[in-house]
Design a protein around this motif. Structure first.
Motif, PDB file in Angstrom:
ATOM      1  N   LEU A 115       0.825  -1.208   0.000  1.00  0.00           N
ATOM      2  CA  LEU A 115       0.000   0.000   0.000  1.00  0.00           C
ATOM      3  C   LEU A 115       0.858   1.256   0.000  1.00  0.00           C
ATOM      4  O   LEU A 115       0.469   2.285  -0.550  1.00  0.00           O
ATOM      5  N   ASP A 116       2.031   1.185   0.597  1.00  0.00           N
ATOM      6  CA  ASP A 116       2.938   2.333   0.561  1.00  0.00           C
ATOM      7  C   ASP A 116       3.459   2.581  -0.859  1.00  0.00           C
ATOM      8  O   ASP A 116       3.863   3.702  -1.187  1.00  0.00           O
ATOM      9  N   ASP A 140      -9.865   6.365  -2.610  1.00  0.00           N
ATOM     10  CA  ASP A 140     -10.170   4.959  -2.365  1.00  0.00           C
ATOM     11  C   ASP A 140     -11.656   4.766  -2.088  1.00  0.00           C
ATOM     12  O   ASP A 140     -12.277   3.819  -2.593  1.00  0.00           O
ATOM     13  N   TRP A 178      -8.972  -4.317  -2.251  1.00  0.00           N
ATOM     14  CA  TRP A 178      -7.804  -3.427  -2.263  1.00  0.00           C
ATOM     15  C   TRP A 178      -8.203  -1.983  -1.917  1.00  0.00           C
ATOM     16  O   TRP A 178      -7.550  -1.333  -1.101  1.00  0.00           O
ATOM     17  N   ALA A 179      -9.268  -1.490  -2.529  1.00  0.00           N
ATOM     18  CA  ALA A 179      -9.692  -0.113  -2.286  1.00  0.00           C
ATOM     19  C   ALA A 179     -10.152   0.079  -0.845  1.00  0.00           C
ATOM     20  O   ALA A 179      -9.850   1.102  -0.214  1.00  0.00           O
ATOM     21  N   TYR A 239      -6.282   1.929   5.627  1.00  0.00           N
ATOM     22  CA  TYR A 239      -4.865   2.137   5.936  1.00  0.00           C
ATOM     23  C   TYR A 239      -4.509   3.620   5.961  1.00  0.00           C
ATOM     24  O   TYR A 239      -3.746   4.072   6.817  1.00  0.00           O
ATOM     25  N   ARG A 240      -5.090   4.372   5.029  1.00  0.00           N
ATOM     26  CA  ARG A 240      -4.755   5.799   4.939  1.00  0.00           C
ATOM     27  C   ARG A 240      -5.581   6.655   5.886  1.00  0.00           C
ATOM     28  O   ARG A 240      -5.396   7.865   5.951  1.00  0.00           O
ATOM     29  N   ASP A 280       1.541   1.931  -3.502  1.00  0.00           N
ATOM     30  CA  ASP A 280       0.284   1.850  -4.265  1.00  0.00           C
ATOM     31  C   ASP A 280       0.228   2.850  -5.420  1.00  0.00           C
ATOM     32  O   ASP A 280       0.402   4.047  -5.224  1.00  0.00           O
ATOM     33  N   ARG A 337      -5.873  10.612  -0.920  1.00  0.00           N
ATOM     34  CA  ARG A 337      -5.865   9.215  -1.371  1.00  0.00           C
ATOM     35  C   ARG A 337      -6.982   8.421  -0.709  1.00  0.00           C
ATOM     36  O   ARG A 337      -7.600   7.558  -1.353  1.00  0.00           O
ATOM     37  N   ALA A 338      -7.237   8.673   0.579  1.00  0.00           N
ATOM     38  CA  ALA A 338      -8.310   7.962   1.268  1.00  0.00           C
ATOM     39  C   ALA A 338      -9.662   8.271   0.629  1.00  0.00           C
ATOM     40  O   ALA A 338     -10.499   7.373   0.439  1.00  0.00           O
ATOM     41  N   GLY A 371      -7.066   0.143   1.320  1.00  0.00           N
ATOM     42  CA  GLY A 371      -6.358   1.404   1.150  1.00  0.00           C
ATOM     43  C   GLY A 371      -7.022   2.528   1.928  1.00  0.00           C
ATOM     44  O   GLY A 371      -6.344   3.328   2.586  1.00  0.00           O
ATOM     45  N   HIS A 400      -4.305  -4.087  -6.447  1.00  0.00           N
ATOM     46  CA  HIS A 400      -3.254  -5.010  -6.000  1.00  0.00           C
ATOM     47  C   HIS A 400      -2.398  -5.531  -7.153  1.00  0.00           C
ATOM     48  O   HIS A 400      -2.789  -6.450  -7.890  1.00  0.00           O
TER      49      HIS A 400
END
Length: 262
Positions: free
Chosen positions: A25-26, A237, A214-215, A221-222, A28, A233-234, A218, A32
């Motif tokens: 993800l870092d 996603d 994946w989305a 995570y963000r 990204d 980015r969040a 993400g 995926h």
């Protein structure tokens, strides 16, 4: 929201499951990349010692995967990411001696003809490869019987057939969806050149579900601990999550394509 552990799926993607989801993800730059590459590689014959061009390699996850998992020598070429940035990723992953980072535009590749045993492109070909003249340009860099493998966003029906980009897709990606063709569109496009034999052209099974996982991961995570690490980015996603949820596999997919130069 999707926990990062849901991106570890050894039953379906055993090779990819050995990689830290946070690391991925870092790096990204799209859905995926290792799931796509692992599935695509089933249609290719990658052997240790081959010289492989990773075209549109982004921040380097796919190049690391190719070097580690298949023992190939990789040239990672991307226009958006500086070679120094990618090289640092390769060095940290322990493959700096097997992966060369090159900054190159896809229509002006700085390589000799017949340089590669295979060319692989994951979630990038849609930006430069749809023009009628691109495949004839690209195959010059393959050795005779060299392989071409592409994973690219796809639709289950052509936009021309639908009459318009479906609204829930247009709202998020706009005109870009015009380059998301069906697998059969790609087969015809490539075979008509008579330069390659297409060995596989298929839609990835349940690609929209993989993309959705994946989305969601993400976005989570963000936005960890309620304090967003990367607000833009969040939000992006979450928009993709909405698009894929509305679509539910009706139109959105990924095409996995494999061919050999004649």
């Amino acid at each position: 929201m999707t926990d990062l552990s849901e991106l570890v799926r050894p039953d379906r993607y055993p090779r990819s499951s050995r990689y830290d989801p946070a690391w991925l993800l870092d790096l990204d730059m799209g859905p995926h990349p290792l799931w796509l590459l692992e599935d695509l590689a089933r249609d290719l014959e990658l052997r240790p010692g081959m010289r492989v061009l990773d075209l549109g390699s982004g921040k380097g996850a796919t190049a690391v995967f190719l070097a580690r998992e298949y023992g190939v020598e990789v040239v990672a070429a991307d226009w958006w990411i500086a070679a120094e940035e990618a090289a640092a990723v390769f060095a940290a992953a322990g493959v700096g001696d097997r992966v060369e980072a090159v900054r190159a535009e896809a229509h002006s590749l700085p390589f000799e003809e017949g340089s590669f045993d295979a060319i692989v492109s994951v979630d990038a070909f849609e930006y430069f490869g749809t023009a009628d003249g691109y495949l004839p340009y690209l195959v010059r860099f393959l050795r005779p019987w060299g392989q071409l493998g592409v994973a690219t966003p796809a639709l289950t029906r052509e936009v021309r057939e639908l009459g318009a980009v479906p609204p829930h897709i247009k709202e998020v990606v706009g005109w870009e969806a015009m380059a998301w063709h069906t697998a059969e569109w790609w087969r015809f496009q490539w075979e008509t050149t008579e330069l390659v034999d297409v060995t596989s052209a298929r839609l990835q099974p349940d690609a929209w579900r993989d993309w959705l996982l994946w989305a969601r991961a993400g976005a989570a995570y963000r936005s960890a601990d309620g304090a967003s690490k990367d607000t833009a980015r969040a939000e992006g996603d979450r928009a993709v999550v909405g698009m894929l949820t509305a679509d539910h596999g009706e139109y959105l997919s990924f095409a996995l394509l494999a061919a050999r130069r004649r």
